[in-house]
Motif scaffolding. Structure first.
Motif, short mmCIF file in Angstrom:
data_model
loop_
_atom_site.label_atom_id
_atom_site.label_comp_id
_atom_site.label_asym_id
_atom_site.label_seq_id
_atom_site.Cartn_x
_atom_site.Cartn_y
_atom_site.Cartn_z
N HIS A 13 -2.69 -1.40 6.73
CA HIS A 13 -1.45 -0.79 7.25
C HIS A 13 -1.74 -0.14 8.61
O HIS A 13 -2.45 0.86 8.69
N HIS A 15 -0.08 0.74 12.75
CA HIS A 15 0.98 0.73 13.77
C HIS A 15 0.36 0.43 15.13
O HIS A 15 1.04 0.45 16.14
N GLU A 77 6.74 0.03 5.62
CA GLU A 77 6.69 1.10 4.69
C GLU A 77 8.07 1.65 4.43
O GLU A 77 8.89 1.82 5.33
ZN LIG Z 1 2.47 4.11 8.61
#
Ligand SMILES: [Zn+2]
Length: 224
Positions: A13, A15, A77
Motif C-alpha cells: 500500500h 501513495h 483504501e
Molecule cells: Zn494510505
C-alpha cells in the motif's frame, strides 16, 4: 495484475511514486476523474477522510467504472475512522458499499481503520464475505491482531514498525507470518527498511522473509 518476481519486495500500500520493487499504488476515488495511473497494479477507494471534499455518489460511480479493470487489484483504501469529525454512519454507508463492490468484482479490500477495530471485526462477522480484507497500517494490540486474523483479515505493517522500542514491533513479532504484509503508505521510508526491520524482529533472513510475503500475496490475491 502482474505478480511479484521471486526475491522482490512487496509494498502492499503506497501513495508514493518512488516505485521500488513490486508495489500497489493507492488511488483516491475522486482522482479517478483522470483515469487510472500508468502503474501496473493499483487499489481504488473512497477514503473516509475525503467524504467532505468529494461527492460520495460521484466517487462510487467512478469506482464502479474502474473496479473491473485488471490493473485494479483491490478496492480501498476505504474504512472507518473514529478520530475524524465525519459521523460514523456516513462513513459506514460508503464503507459497506465498497465492501459490496469488492465482493461483486472478486477483489480484496484495503482497509483504513482508526479506533474502529471492533466495528471492523463486527462487520466481518456479520455475514459471509468471500473476499479477504487487509488492514493497512495496522497499529493495535496483539488481541485485536489475532481477532482480525481469525476473522479472515491480513495486517499490513509500516512506519510504526520502525519506531525504536515501539509497541507495534512487539505485536508484529508475535503475529503469525501467514497474515502479514508491509507498506510505505505516505511515509518517507523505503520498503527495504521495513523488510530489514521485520526480518530482524522475526529473526529470519531477508530472502526467507521475501518468500513468505510472496506466499501471502498469492493467498490474498489469488486465494491460494
Ligand atoms: Zn494510505
Amino acid at each position: 495484475m502482474t505478480r511479484p518476481l521471486p526475491g522482490e519486495t512487496i509494498d502492499i500500500h503506497t501513495h508514493s511514486t518512488r516505485r521500488e520493487g513490486f508495489y500497489v499504488m493507492n488511488v483516491f476515488a475522486q482522482d479517478l476523474v483522470h483515469g487510472l495511473p500508468d502503474t501496473a497494479n493499483c487499489s481504488i477507494g473512497l477514503h473516509p477522510w475525503h467524504l467532505e471534499i468529494a461527492s460520495p455518489s460521484v466517487c462510487m460511480q467512478h469506482l464502479k467504472t474502474f473496479a473491473g479493470n485488471e490493473k485494479v487489484i483491490a478496492i480501498g483504501e476505504t474504512g472507518l475512522d473514529r478520530n475524524i469529525a465525519i459521523p460514523l454512519d456516513q462513513q459506514m454507508e460508503v464503507f459497506l458499499a465498497q465492501l459490496d463492490l469488492a465482493e461483486a468484482t472478486g477483489k480484496p479490500v484495503v482497509i483504513h481503520c482508526v479506533k474502529a477495530y471492533s466495528d471492523i471485526i463486527a462487520i466481518r462477522k456479520s455475514r459471509k464475505w468471500n473476499m479477504p480484507w487487509m488492514i493497512h497500517w495496522f497499529n493495535a494490540n496483539l488481541q485485536i491482531a489475532e481477532d482480525l486474523i481469525r476473522a479472515g483479515c491480513f495486517l499490513s505493517f509500516g512506519r510504526s514498525l520502525l519506531h525504536p522500542n515501539g509497541k507495534n514491533a512487539e505485536v508484529f513479532r508475535q503475529v503469525p507470518f501467514v497474515a502479514v504484509f508491509f507498506e510505505t503508505d505516505d511515509a518517507e521510508i523505503t520498503i527495504e527498511s521495513v523488510y530489514e526491520k521485520a526480518a530482524t524482529l522475526k529473526n529470519i533472513g531477508i530472502d526467507e522473509l521475501k518468500t513468505r510475503i510472496t506466499e501471502n500475496f498469492d493467498r490474498l490475491f489469488l486465494k491460494k
